[in-house]
Scaffold this motif. Structure first.
Motif, mmCIF file in Angstrom:
data_model
loop_
_atom_site.group_PDB
_atom_site.id
_atom_site.type_symbol
_atom_site.label_atom_id
_atom_site.label_comp_id
_atom_site.label_asym_id
_atom_site.label_seq_id
_atom_site.Cartn_x
_atom_site.Cartn_y
_atom_site.Cartn_z
ATOM 1 N N ARG A 184 0.803 -1.215 0.000
ATOM 2 C CA ARG A 184 0.000 0.000 0.000
ATOM 3 C C ARG A 184 0.839 1.268 0.000
ATOM 4 O O ARG A 184 0.416 2.276 -0.550
ATOM 5 C CB ARG A 184 -0.925 0.010 1.209
ATOM 6 N N ASP A 185 2.003 1.216 0.671
ATOM 7 C CA ASP A 185 2.797 2.436 0.779
ATOM 8 C C ASP A 185 4.262 2.089 1.020
ATOM 9 O O ASP A 185 4.628 0.917 1.162
ATOM 10 C CB ASP A 185 2.255 3.327 1.908
ATOM 11 N N SER A 186 5.082 3.122 1.069
ATOM 12 C CA SER A 186 6.529 2.935 1.241
ATOM 13 C C SER A 186 6.882 2.349 2.593
ATOM 14 O O SER A 186 7.883 1.655 2.724
ATOM 15 C CB SER A 186 7.263 4.262 1.041
ATOM 16 N N GLN A 187 6.065 2.617 3.611
ATOM 17 C CA GLN A 187 6.361 2.046 4.930
ATOM 18 C C GLN A 187 6.198 0.529 4.902
ATOM 19 O O GLN A 187 7.045 -0.197 5.429
ATOM 20 C CB GLN A 187 5.498 2.655 6.025
ATOM 21 N N GLU A 188 5.127 0.030 4.299
ATOM 22 C CA GLU A 188 4.977 -1.419 4.156
ATOM 23 C C GLU A 188 6.168 -1.998 3.396
ATOM 24 O O GLU A 188 6.744 -2.994 3.814
ATOM 25 C CB GLU A 188 3.697 -1.758 3.380
ATOM 26 N N VAL A 204 -2.816 -5.386 9.653
ATOM 27 C CA VAL A 204 -3.662 -4.285 10.110
ATOM 28 C C VAL A 204 -4.168 -3.481 8.911
ATOM 29 O O VAL A 204 -5.345 -3.111 8.852
ATOM 30 C CB VAL A 204 -2.903 -3.405 11.128
ATOM 31 N N SER A 205 -3.310 -3.249 7.935
ATOM 32 C CA SER A 205 -3.726 -2.528 6.726
ATOM 33 C C SER A 205 -4.834 -3.261 5.983
ATOM 34 O O SER A 205 -5.657 -2.634 5.313
ATOM 35 C CB SER A 205 -2.539 -2.336 5.774
ATOM 36 N N ASP A 206 -4.843 -4.585 6.089
ATOM 37 C CA ASP A 206 -5.856 -5.392 5.416
ATOM 38 C C ASP A 206 -7.067 -5.674 6.307
ATOM 39 O O ASP A 206 -7.953 -6.437 5.932
ATOM 40 C CB ASP A 206 -5.251 -6.724 4.953
ATOM 41 N N GLY A 207 -7.072 -5.094 7.497
ATOM 42 C CA GLY A 207 -8.211 -5.275 8.388
ATOM 43 C C GLY A 207 -8.255 -6.621 9.074
ATOM 44 O O GLY A 207 -9.320 -7.067 9.508
ATOM 45 N N GLU A 208 -7.116 -7.286 9.178
ATOM 46 C CA GLU A 208 -7.062 -8.590 9.849
ATOM 47 C C GLU A 208 -6.340 -8.475 11.175
ATOM 48 O O GLU A 208 -5.504 -7.600 11.376
ATOM 49 C CB GLU A 208 -6.341 -9.619 8.974
ATOM 50 N N GLU A 209 -6.654 -9.405 12.049
ATOM 51 C CA GLU A 209 -5.999 -9.518 13.346
ATOM 52 C C GLU A 209 -4.654 -10.216 13.146
ATOM 53 O O GLU A 209 -4.624 -11.364 12.695
ATOM 54 C CB GLU A 209 -6.892 -10.323 14.298
ATOM 55 N N PRO A 210 -3.533 -9.565 13.463
ATOM 56 C CA PRO A 210 -2.222 -10.171 13.210
ATOM 57 C C PRO A 210 -1.887 -11.371 14.083
ATOM 58 O O PRO A 210 -1.012 -12.156 13.735
ATOM 59 C CB PRO A 210 -1.237 -9.033 13.462
ATOM 60 N N ASP A 211 -2.589 -11.546 15.192
ATOM 61 C CA ASP A 211 -2.228 -12.615 16.120
ATOM 62 C C ASP A 211 -3.018 -13.907 15.931
ATOM 63 O O ASP A 211 -2.883 -14.826 16.738
ATOM 64 C CB ASP A 211 -2.357 -12.122 17.561
ATOM 65 N N THR A 212 -3.808 -14.010 14.873
ATOM 66 C CA THR A 212 -4.458 -15.286 14.587
ATOM 67 C C THR A 212 -3.397 -16.262 14.096
ATOM 68 O O THR A 212 -2.397 -15.847 13.514
ATOM 69 C CB THR A 212 -5.563 -15.138 13.514
ATOM 70 N N PRO A 213 -3.587 -17.554 14.296
ATOM 71 C CA PRO A 213 -2.590 -18.519 13.828
ATOM 72 C C PRO A 213 -2.483 -18.513 12.293
ATOM 73 O O PRO A 213 -3.471 -18.244 11.599
ATOM 74 C CB PRO A 213 -3.124 -19.866 14.310
ATOM 75 N N PRO A 214 -1.302 -18.804 11.767
ATOM 76 C CA PRO A 214 -1.145 -18.890 10.304
ATOM 77 C C PRO A 214 -2.058 -19.961 9.704
ATOM 78 O O PRO A 214 -2.346 -20.980 10.332
ATOM 79 C CB PRO A 214 0.326 -19.276 10.126
ATOM 80 N N ARG A 215 -2.497 -19.705 8.490
ATOM 81 C CA ARG A 215 -3.331 -20.662 7.751
ATOM 82 C C ARG A 215 -2.442 -21.726 7.117
ATOM 83 O O ARG A 215 -1.296 -21.477 6.779
ATOM 84 C CB ARG A 215 -4.093 -19.942 6.642
ATOM 85 N N THR A 216 -3.030 -22.893 6.883
ATOM 86 C CA THR A 216 -2.299 -23.936 6.162
ATOM 87 C C THR A 216 -2.078 -23.492 4.719
ATOM 88 O O THR A 216 -2.758 -22.597 4.217
ATOM 89 C CB THR A 216 -3.073 -25.267 6.144
#
Length: 166
Positions: free
Chosen positions: A90-94, A143-155
């Motif tokens: 999305r931006d230079s910081q990402e 966070v930029s995508d509106g997701e919770e970062p602490d959910t477990p990774p998906r398979t």
């Protein structure tokens, strides 16, 4: 670089609101973003690394698989993520956070080898720094995508399904 849709876009009217919680189609190369996010997620989570990679749980790949997802389509091992601002990032910081994570992880991979056991990565003196860099990038993108970062990774199978449907 900003990519804009045309008035005659075939995507008009087919736009889904989310992909497993992540906005769908709001980034032109969202499938690549999904692979980068998946890799960063796994590389940034020490509990996942211990409970899945070290334990040999099937369905998630290993460290080498995660690194491959991080750089396979994007060639982030050859150039900066800045090149993809507006398409994957999305931006230079990402982009800067992703670049930092990629460099730290690749440095370790080149030192221990791509076929090294998981323990070689996790016991490497630079691994905690690589995990922190991956965490910073993962949190920012999630966070930029509106997701919770602490959910477990998906398979990897769930990732394939999510990136196949749109």
């Amino acid at each position: 670089m900003t990519v804009q849709g045309s008035e005659n876009s075939s995507r008009r009217g087919r736009r889904s609101s989310t992909m497993g919680g992540m906005p769908l189609n709001d980034m032109p190369w969202w499938r690549w973003r999904s692979n980068v996010r998946s890799a960063l997620h796994m590389l940034s989570d020490p509990v996942f690394q211990r409970d899945v990679w070290l334990a040999g749980v099937d369905g998630y790949g290993d460290v080498t698989d995660a690194v491959y997802r991080l750089v396979e389509d994007t060639w982030l091992d050859n150039w900066s993520a800045e090149k993809y601002v507006g398409t994957i990032f999305r931006d230079s910081q990402e982009a800067a956070l992703v670049d930092t994570a990629v460099l730290r992880v690749l440095r370790i991979m080149h030192q221990v080898g791509p076929d090294a056991p998981v323990e070689a990565y996790l016991n490497h003196q630079g691994w905690p720094e690589a995990v922190r860099a991956a965490r910073d990038a993962h949190v920012r993108l999630s966070v930029s995508d509106g997701e919770e970062p602490d959910t477990p990774p998906r398979t990897l199978e769930v990732l394939r399904i999510l990136t196949r449907t749109a």
